[in-house]
Design a protein around this motif. Sequence first.
Motif, short mmCIF file in Angstrom:
data_model
loop_
_atom_site.label_atom_id
_atom_site.label_comp_id
_atom_site.label_asym_id
_atom_site.label_seq_id
_atom_site.Cartn_x
_atom_site.Cartn_y
_atom_site.Cartn_z
N ILE A 102 -31.09 -8.86 -48.16
CA ILE A 102 -29.91 -9.32 -47.42
C ILE A 102 -30.01 -8.88 -45.95
CG2 ILE A 102 -27.40 -9.01 -47.16
CD1 ILE A 102 -27.34 -8.66 -50.29
N ALA A 103 -30.40 -7.63 -45.74
CA ALA A 103 -30.56 -7.14 -44.36
C ALA A 103 -31.60 -7.97 -43.62
CB ALA A 103 -30.97 -5.67 -44.36
N TRP A 129 -32.51 -11.21 -44.20
CA TRP A 129 -32.09 -12.56 -43.81
C TRP A 129 -30.96 -12.51 -42.79
CZ3 TRP A 129 -32.13 -12.94 -49.60
CH2 TRP A 129 -30.87 -12.79 -50.21
N GLY A 130 -30.22 -11.41 -42.75
CA GLY A 130 -29.27 -11.22 -41.65
C GLY A 130 -30.01 -11.14 -40.32
N ASN A 131 -31.12 -10.42 -40.31
CA ASN A 131 -31.91 -10.30 -39.07
C ASN A 131 -32.59 -11.61 -38.69
OD1 ASN A 131 -31.45 -7.64 -38.12
ND2 ASN A 131 -32.64 -6.85 -39.85
N GLY A 142 -31.42 -14.58 -39.28
CA GLY A 142 -30.33 -15.36 -38.70
C GLY A 142 -30.01 -14.89 -37.29
N GLY A 143 -29.98 -13.58 -37.09
CA GLY A 143 -29.69 -13.01 -35.78
C GLY A 143 -30.76 -13.36 -34.76
N SER A 165 -30.50 -17.06 -33.86
CA SER A 165 -29.34 -17.25 -33.00
C SER A 165 -29.63 -16.72 -31.60
CB SER A 165 -28.14 -16.52 -33.62
OG SER A 165 -27.01 -16.65 -32.80
N LEU A 191 -29.50 -9.37 -28.63
CA LEU A 191 -29.43 -9.77 -30.04
C LEU A 191 -30.84 -9.94 -30.61
CD1 LEU A 191 -28.09 -10.70 -32.63
CD2 LEU A 191 -27.68 -12.94 -31.58
N ARG A 239 -31.95 -6.48 -31.36
CA ARG A 239 -31.27 -5.88 -32.52
C ARG A 239 -31.78 -6.47 -33.83
NH1 ARG A 239 -26.70 -7.11 -29.53
NH2 ARG A 239 -25.64 -8.32 -31.13
N PHE A 256 -26.23 -15.36 -48.55
CA PHE A 256 -25.47 -14.41 -49.37
C PHE A 256 -25.14 -13.13 -48.60
CE2 PHE A 256 -25.44 -10.85 -52.50
CZ PHE A 256 -24.27 -11.19 -53.14
N ASP A 257 -23.86 -12.82 -48.54
CA ASP A 257 -23.33 -11.61 -47.90
C ASP A 257 -23.40 -11.62 -46.37
OD1 ASP A 257 -22.28 -10.25 -50.02
OD2 ASP A 257 -23.66 -8.55 -49.93
N VAL A 258 -23.97 -12.66 -45.77
CA VAL A 258 -24.09 -12.63 -44.30
C VAL A 258 -23.45 -13.83 -43.59
CG1 VAL A 258 -26.23 -11.26 -44.49
CG2 VAL A 258 -26.40 -13.71 -44.03
N LEU A 297 -22.15 -14.94 -38.60
CA LEU A 297 -23.27 -14.28 -39.25
C LEU A 297 -23.05 -12.78 -39.17
CD1 LEU A 297 -26.39 -14.29 -40.22
CD2 LEU A 297 -26.87 -13.83 -37.80
N VAL A 298 -23.10 -12.12 -40.33
CA VAL A 298 -23.10 -10.65 -40.32
C VAL A 298 -24.58 -10.24 -40.25
CG1 VAL A 298 -22.30 -8.56 -41.45
CG2 VAL A 298 -21.06 -10.71 -41.80
N ARG A 299 -25.07 -10.01 -39.03
CA ARG A 299 -26.48 -9.66 -38.90
C ARG A 299 -26.78 -8.35 -39.57
NH1 ARG A 299 -29.71 -6.27 -36.85
NH2 ARG A 299 -28.06 -5.22 -35.70
N ASP A 311 -22.58 -5.70 -37.12
CA ASP A 311 -22.96 -6.56 -36.00
C ASP A 311 -22.72 -8.01 -36.44
OD1 ASP A 311 -24.03 -7.65 -33.69
OD2 ASP A 311 -26.10 -7.05 -34.11
N ILE A 352 -22.07 -12.01 -35.45
CA ILE A 352 -22.39 -13.01 -34.43
C ILE A 352 -21.64 -14.30 -34.73
CG2 ILE A 352 -24.30 -14.14 -33.23
CD1 ILE A 352 -24.67 -11.07 -33.54
N ARG A 353 -20.97 -14.84 -33.73
CA ARG A 353 -20.35 -16.16 -33.85
C ARG A 353 -21.44 -17.19 -33.55
NH1 ARG A 353 -17.87 -20.69 -33.22
NH2 ARG A 353 -15.67 -20.80 -32.68
#
Lengths: 311, 311
Positions: free
Chosen positions: A198-199, A201-203, A205-206, A209, A218, A221, B19-21, B150-152, B158, B160-161
């Motif tokens: 999860i961490a 795929w959050g990154n 996405g970040g 973006s 960003l 990060r 999922f979750d982000v 997005l919850v990075r 963190d 992100i819109r």
Amino acid sequence: MKELRIFCPATIANVACGFDVLGLCLDHIGDEMVVRKTGSGQVTISRIEGQDLPLEAANNVAGVSAMALLKALGSKQGFDMEIHKKIKPGSGIGSSAASAAGAVFAINRLLGEPFTLNELIPFAMEGEKLASGALHADNVAPALLGGFSLVRSYDPLDVIRLHTPGQLYATIIHPQIEVKTADARSVLKHSVPLKKAIAQWGNVGGLVSGLYTEDYDLIGRSLHDGIVEPLRSLLIPRFDQVKQASAEAGALGSGISGSGPSIFALSKGEHTAKKVAEAMTQVYADSGVAFDVHVSGISHEGVRPTMSGTP
Amino acid sequence: MKELRIFCPATIANVACGFDVLGLCLDHIGDEMVVRKTGSGQVTISRIEGQDLPLEAANNVAGVSAMALLKALGSKQGFDMEIHKKIKPGSGIGSSAASAAGAVFAINRLLGEPFTLNELIPFAMEGEKLASGALHADNVAPALLGGFSLVRSYDPLDVIRLHTPGQLYATIIHPQIEVKTADARSVLKHSVPLKKAIAQWGNVGGLVSGLYTEDYDLIGRSLHDGIVEPLRSLLIPRFDQVKQASAEAGALGSGISGSGPSIFALSKGEHTAKKVAEAMTQVYADSGVAFDVHVSGISHEGVRPTMSGTP
């Protein structure tokens, strides 16, 4: 057109969080190739300079990629390639991808472009498979398309060219130790904790973006890899020190380039990227390991024709 | 200003691959709240309409969120809340998040906005924790920020819109069965195959890229979840049929909304979203399960003041 001289760029695959899916194309660092139509009806490699690599087309990534393209077309046209290898094989900055991408780019151009750049990727992947044992696209895609690229899916293959901010520079240190792609793959685990995934795929996405919005903070990060880097970095001397020194010198983030042993850092602006190069150099200076350090912009173009007389 | 009437939007969390982000904010579907400054020095909830939920502030997500905000400020100001609940708790479209986000938005506004919208997220997450047992932000973030978020990273937080294309519409079917968030979490596995994780972050990257470039096809191609959906969809009657019927009606993609049981589909244009609603309705018509179907745009704004006289 009977002959084409091209520049075949080095690439950074994975880019920290994007294991197997993200890659970026370097500027200035790369091989040169000359590809000529011949009457032989075969793919031949008449000359490889700079490295000791197989001249038999069937054992060379450029040859295999070229033959995959010609087979798909049903073409009996012969081609000869000269490869002036400047990227060291095994360095982790896409040496095999440069040759694979270069071969298919040049032949496609000499045949009047029957394929788009995206359509060339699967042929270049056949060459990559010879080098690493796996069909992967995270080097050949940026080598062909330029900029940042995302392999959204391997089956079916779906490669996306991402927006690439203009002030992004890469610094790369190549410690001259051997880490084979196949070995770097064998240290990986077959499953990962859901929380770490999860961490990751959050990154991803970040980072994507941040590329579109040119938000360098960003991007920085998001340059974390909690899955592959902790395992592979053990194979690279002074990895943690290089990472820390890069951050202190102002890098946005850093990680392993491809399967290593090269370490890359991304910075905003060439000035910072050069300071990062100095910091990396200091970390390795007394290590007893030979190394090169490079600074490069991100090229918006992949493989490209070159005007230079003799490559 | 002593009193604020607000609209508290429903949200879709996870959005297939994220999922979750990832989360998105719906338009028109949501609760209303009236929040007033009082001299009581406490957070009180004088009225909840539409649902049977606890009036004690310490047992109510709105109350807990409000108290978290006031505690951070060290404020002794009292507030009373009326909640006109239109989103059904347990439906999977962010019922608790709407109340949590609404409470902190209104109190922040009534106090002269000491916090930015992003800074309100952690307080609303405290309310979410009461409802689901876990600190998650994928509903409260879009409920506060609007659009896609997005919850990075959760640690540090963190959020992100993301850019949100204008022609994206959601269709939601809510089968009126109970799937508690905690139960939906318990079916998850603690580890995932690396190969599936790679596919997932490829899709997250593709979805984020598609949002920025307004590439609806890419958005659709990226709406896959190979990790959570195969497990949770077993708890939802006729899930596969709804997915197939939505695709046949022209939806870009579909998945479980949050932890279910609602199923969402995204479409390009309201016309297609309405056709998807008809298709979903047909699948459930003879199921014996009561259900609602909604069509909604994606709201570019999250919680917002409303002009309506009596909510």
